[in-house]
Design a protein around this motif. Structure first.
Motif, PDB file in Angstrom:
ATOM      1  N   LEU A 143     -10.872  -9.965   3.921  1.00  0.00           N
ATOM      2  CA  LEU A 143      -9.746 -10.284   4.797  1.00  0.00           C
ATOM      3  C   LEU A 143      -8.428  -9.995   4.086  1.00  0.00           C
ATOM      4  CD1 LEU A 143     -11.006 -13.671   6.311  1.00  0.00           C
ATOM      5  CD2 LEU A 143     -11.385 -11.333   7.140  1.00  0.00           C
ATOM      6  N   LEU A 144      -7.745  -8.953   4.540  1.00  0.00           N
ATOM      7  CA  LEU A 144      -6.494  -8.528   3.916  1.00  0.00           C
ATOM      8  C   LEU A 144      -5.349  -8.533   4.920  1.00  0.00           C
ATOM      9  CD1 LEU A 144      -7.818  -5.382   1.984  1.00  0.00           C
ATOM     10  CD2 LEU A 144      -7.403  -7.650   1.023  1.00  0.00           C
ATOM     11  N   THR A 145      -4.159  -8.839   4.431  1.00  0.00           N
ATOM     12  CA  THR A 145      -2.966  -8.717   5.265  1.00  0.00           C
ATOM     13  C   THR A 145      -2.635  -7.228   5.377  1.00  0.00           C
ATOM     14  OG1 THR A 145      -1.460  -8.820   3.379  1.00  0.00           O
ATOM     15  CG2 THR A 145      -2.082 -10.918   4.399  1.00  0.00           C
ATOM     16  N   GLN A 146      -1.743  -6.878   6.281  1.00  0.00           N
ATOM     17  CA  GLN A 146      -1.354  -5.482   6.436  1.00  0.00           C
ATOM     18  C   GLN A 146      -0.751  -4.944   5.141  1.00  0.00           C
ATOM     19  OE1 GLN A 146      -2.042  -3.476   8.950  1.00  0.00           O
ATOM     20  NE2 GLN A 146      -1.081  -1.773   7.858  1.00  0.00           N
ATOM     21  N   LYS A 147       0.050  -5.757   4.476  1.00  0.00           N
ATOM     22  CA  LYS A 147       0.672  -5.354   3.218  1.00  0.00           C
ATOM     23  C   LYS A 147      -0.389  -5.102   2.150  1.00  0.00           C
ATOM     24  CE  LYS A 147       4.320  -6.739  -0.020  1.00  0.00           C
ATOM     25  NZ  LYS A 147       5.325  -7.794  -0.349  1.00  0.00           N
ATOM     26  N   LYS A 205      -1.325  -1.570   0.219  1.00  0.00           N
ATOM     27  CA  LYS A 205      -1.367  -1.497  -1.241  1.00  0.00           C
ATOM     28  C   LYS A 205      -2.706  -0.942  -1.709  1.00  0.00           C
ATOM     29  CE  LYS A 205      -1.023  -4.339  -5.420  1.00  0.00           C
ATOM     30  NZ  LYS A 205      -0.824  -5.717  -5.955  1.00  0.00           N
ATOM     31  N   LYS A 206      -3.783  -1.409  -1.093  1.00  0.00           N
ATOM     32  CA  LYS A 206      -5.119  -0.943  -1.456  1.00  0.00           C
ATOM     33  C   LYS A 206      -5.267   0.548  -1.161  1.00  0.00           C
ATOM     34  CE  LYS A 206     -10.007  -1.533  -0.340  1.00  0.00           C
ATOM     35  NZ  LYS A 206     -11.017  -2.279   0.437  1.00  0.00           N
ATOM     36  N   GLN A 207      -4.732   0.976  -0.009  1.00  0.00           N
ATOM     37  CA  GLN A 207      -4.831   2.380   0.365  1.00  0.00           C
ATOM     38  C   GLN A 207      -4.096   3.275  -0.631  1.00  0.00           C
ATOM     39  OE1 GLN A 207      -6.755   3.644   2.901  1.00  0.00           O
ATOM     40  NE2 GLN A 207      -6.259   5.555   1.853  1.00  0.00           N
ATOM     41  N   LYS A 208      -2.941   2.817  -1.094  1.00  0.00           N
ATOM     42  CA  LYS A 208      -2.183   3.583  -2.087  1.00  0.00           C
ATOM     43  C   LYS A 208      -2.962   3.694  -3.391  1.00  0.00           C
ATOM     44  CE  LYS A 208       2.450   2.490  -0.333  1.00  0.00           C
ATOM     45  NZ  LYS A 208       3.735   1.776  -0.607  1.00  0.00           N
TER      46      LYS A 208
END
Length: 245
Positions: A160-164, A168-171
């Motif tokens: 469960l991750l926030t949009q932010k 960050k994970k995608q980067k």
């Protein structure tokens, strides 16, 4: 540790659990308020008995203390993916609606029946998941009643991750892919990109608790009988295996 209650023999308790198995359909579940973890007669009415030869799609393992909106968004995604693959909406086993609140003690004693009655265990891993002793116990139950390989194939972990946090994970993943073009990383995860998965792989019993101290004492006595070290290693191994599968 005895499975049965003070008044009901264990065999009868198990038989009743099998006969009274319930599930909740996604179209009803999506209307629920996940910010409210209290349960009553109205909650139980949201679930239904299983049809003949029906098997529940997901056992939902989660912490009621995690962000309800992020959790709901994750469930919507899981349900949509399921619909695209199976051309129907999924069914779930959810404690709040599938356990008779008048007999909640007996219901929790037959947790293995509920876990094994489901095709998959959906783990919604949020910031408080590894802090809830019942969550760890649910995961441990699956691995105790299945071969390790079978259990791994049945666990679906959603972080469960926030949009932010997602951005960050995608980067991090994009940068990692550039630096390691020949490396194949699984499940969209790279070292250090998922602190929540890291916490699951470093699970410690001493960090996990129950809301009810009496319930926690009972659960800890069972874990002590199993062996605290074995319990911790099972949770950690499960997380690592699912991540690399």
């Amino acid at each position: 540790v005895s499975l049965g209650s003070q008044h009901v023999p264990a065999s009868e308790l198990l038989d009743n659990a099998v006969v009274n198995l319930r599930c909740i359909d996604w179209l009803k579940m999506e209307t629920m308020d996940f910010a409210d973890h209290s349960a009553d007669v109205n909650s139980y009415a949201l679930s239904r008995p299983l049809k003949h030869h029906e098997q529940i799609d997901f056992f939902m393992s989660h912490s009621w203390h995690d962000d309800p909106e992020i959790k709901k968004a994750a469930l919507v995604e899981v349900a949509r993916e399921f619909y695209e693959s199976h051309h129907r909406w999924p069914t779930f086993w959810l404690d709040k609606v599938c356990i008779d609140q008048d007999n909640i003690g007996d219901g929790l004693k037959v947790l293995p029946v509920y876990v094994m009655a489901c095709k998959e265990m959906l783990v919604l891993c949020g910031p408080t998941y590894t802090k809830r002793l019942w969550c760890a116990w649910e995961l441990f139950t699956l691995f105790s009643f299945s071969s390790f390989k079978q259990a791994v194939s049945r666990v679906h972990i959603t972080v469960l991750l926030t949009q932010k946090e997602r951005e960050k994970k995608q980067k991090m993943m994009t940068a990692y892919a550039r630096e390691h073009p020949d490396e194949v990383f699984r499940r969209g995860t790279i070292p250090g990109s998922d602190p929540l998965m890291d916490s699951l792989m470093k699970f410690r019993v001493s960090d996990a608790h129950c809301y009810d101290p009496n319930e926690e004492a009972k659960l800890r006595s069972v874990i002590a009988a199993v062996g605290e070290s074995r319990f911790e290693q099972s949770i950690r191994a499960a997380a690592k295996a699912v991540l690399s599968s």
